[in-house]
Design a protein around this motif. Structure first.
Motif, PDB file in Angstrom:
ATOM      1  N   LEU A  24       0.848  -1.194   0.000  1.00  0.00           N
ATOM      2  CA  LEU A  24       0.000   0.000   0.000  1.00  0.00           C
ATOM      3  C   LEU A  24       0.886   1.248   0.000  1.00  0.00           C
ATOM      4  CD1 LEU A  24      -2.568  -1.107   2.719  1.00  0.00           C
ATOM      5  CD2 LEU A  24      -2.695  -1.412   0.245  1.00  0.00           C
ATOM      6  N   ALA A  25       0.353   2.331  -0.507  1.00  0.00           N
ATOM      7  CA  ALA A  25       1.109   3.580  -0.611  1.00  0.00           C
ATOM      8  C   ALA A  25       1.262   4.250   0.745  1.00  0.00           C
ATOM      9  CB  ALA A  25       0.404   4.528  -1.570  1.00  0.00           C
ATOM     10  N   THR A  27       1.755   7.947   2.825  1.00  0.00           N
ATOM     11  CA  THR A  27       1.104   9.242   2.712  1.00  0.00           C
ATOM     12  C   THR A  27       1.808  10.109   1.675  1.00  0.00           C
ATOM     13  OG1 THR A  27       0.451   9.140   5.020  1.00  0.00           O
ATOM     14  CG2 THR A  27       0.429  11.308   3.996  1.00  0.00           C
ATOM     15  N   GLU A  53      -2.499   0.914  -6.386  1.00  0.00           N
ATOM     16  CA  GLU A  53      -2.438   2.355  -6.612  1.00  0.00           C
ATOM     17  C   GLU A  53      -3.603   2.993  -5.872  1.00  0.00           C
ATOM     18  OE1 GLU A  53      -1.215   5.128 -10.206  1.00  0.00           O
ATOM     19  OE2 GLU A  53      -3.045   4.025 -10.628  1.00  0.00           O
ATOM     20  N   SER A  54      -3.301   3.925  -4.995  1.00  0.00           N
ATOM     21  CA  SER A  54      -4.331   4.531  -4.158  1.00  0.00           C
ATOM     22  C   SER A  54      -5.304   5.380  -4.962  1.00  0.00           C
ATOM     23  CB  SER A  54      -3.690   5.426  -3.092  1.00  0.00           C
ATOM     24  OG  SER A  54      -2.925   4.664  -2.208  1.00  0.00           O
ATOM     25  N   TYR A  57      -4.722   9.222  -6.643  1.00  0.00           N
ATOM     26  CA  TYR A  57      -3.319   9.353  -7.031  1.00  0.00           C
ATOM     27  C   TYR A  57      -3.080   8.653  -8.358  1.00  0.00           C
ATOM     28  CZ  TYR A  57      -2.446  11.057  -2.345  1.00  0.00           C
ATOM     29  OH  TYR A  57      -2.470  11.799  -1.205  1.00  0.00           O
ATOM     30  N   LEU A  79     -10.650   8.017   0.366  1.00  0.00           N
ATOM     31  CA  LEU A  79      -9.389   7.350   0.040  1.00  0.00           C
ATOM     32  C   LEU A  79      -9.108   6.229   1.037  1.00  0.00           C
ATOM     33  CD1 LEU A  79      -6.047   9.059  -0.874  1.00  0.00           C
ATOM     34  CD2 LEU A  79      -6.128   7.269   0.809  1.00  0.00           C
ATOM     35  N   GLY A  80      -9.226   6.528   2.317  1.00  0.00           N
ATOM     36  CA  GLY A  80      -8.972   5.521   3.353  1.00  0.00           C
ATOM     37  C   GLY A  80      -9.928   4.351   3.266  1.00  0.00           C
ATOM     38  N   THR A  83      -9.181   2.221   0.154  1.00  0.00           N
ATOM     39  CA  THR A  83      -7.955   1.436   0.336  1.00  0.00           C
ATOM     40  C   THR A  83      -8.228   0.206   1.196  1.00  0.00           C
ATOM     41  OG1 THR A  83      -6.575   3.408   0.101  1.00  0.00           O
ATOM     42  CG2 THR A  83      -5.580   1.507   1.193  1.00  0.00           C
ATOM     43  N   GLU A  86     -10.579  -2.258  -0.867  1.00  0.00           N
ATOM     44  CA  GLU A  86      -9.862  -2.884  -1.979  1.00  0.00           C
ATOM     45  C   GLU A  86      -8.831  -3.887  -1.474  1.00  0.00           C
ATOM     46  OE1 GLU A  86      -8.385   0.478  -4.168  1.00  0.00           O
ATOM     47  OE2 GLU A  86     -10.390   0.967  -4.912  1.00  0.00           O
ATOM     48  N   THR A  87      -8.157  -3.566  -0.377  1.00  0.00           N
ATOM     49  CA  THR A  87      -7.173  -4.490   0.191  1.00  0.00           C
ATOM     50  C   THR A  87      -7.854  -5.747   0.706  1.00  0.00           C
ATOM     51  OG1 THR A  87      -5.733  -2.640   0.766  1.00  0.00           O
ATOM     52  CG2 THR A  87      -5.318  -4.734   1.881  1.00  0.00           C
TER      53      THR A  87
END
Length: 104
Positions: A24-25, A27, A53-54, A57, A79-80, A83, A86-87
């Motif tokens: 994961l990306a 910050t 890819e977040s 971004y 975004l959080g 993420t 999706e994870t």
């Protein structure tokens, strides 16, 4: 997805399992170059990698957003949440799809 070279025939690997890692990306990370630099040596050691890819971004940046700065505070929450969701979906897929063993 970056796979180790020994995974030429994934069905043959199902019994033992191949470790897999989801990167994961950090910050403000705009690209996945740093994570790819981590994934390549892992692949040489037999570890598969998925580089996520977040949202907001790279290729997932909304039209009108300039640079890595989010336009609205609520975008950070989206975004959080994206993420995390999706994870979790990728982890479920890795566990079902095989031939992956330890997944993290």
């Amino acid at each position: 997805m970056l796979l180790p070279a020994k995974m030429e025939h994934p069905a043959d690997q199902r019994a033992s399992g191949v470790p897999a890692w989801i990167h994961l990306a950090g910050t403000g990370e705009k690209t996945f170059v740093h994570r790819r630099n981590l994934a390549l040596p892992l692949a040489r050691e037999g570890v598969a990698s998925i580089i996520l890819e977040s949202p907001f971004y790279g290729g997932r940046k909304p039209a009108g957003q300039k640079g890595p700065k989010l336009r609205h505070v609520v975008d950070l929450l989206a975004l959080g949440n994206a993420t995390i969701e999706e994870t979790l979906a990728l982890l479920r897929w890795l566990r079902r799809a095989g031939p992956f063993g330890g997944v993290g």
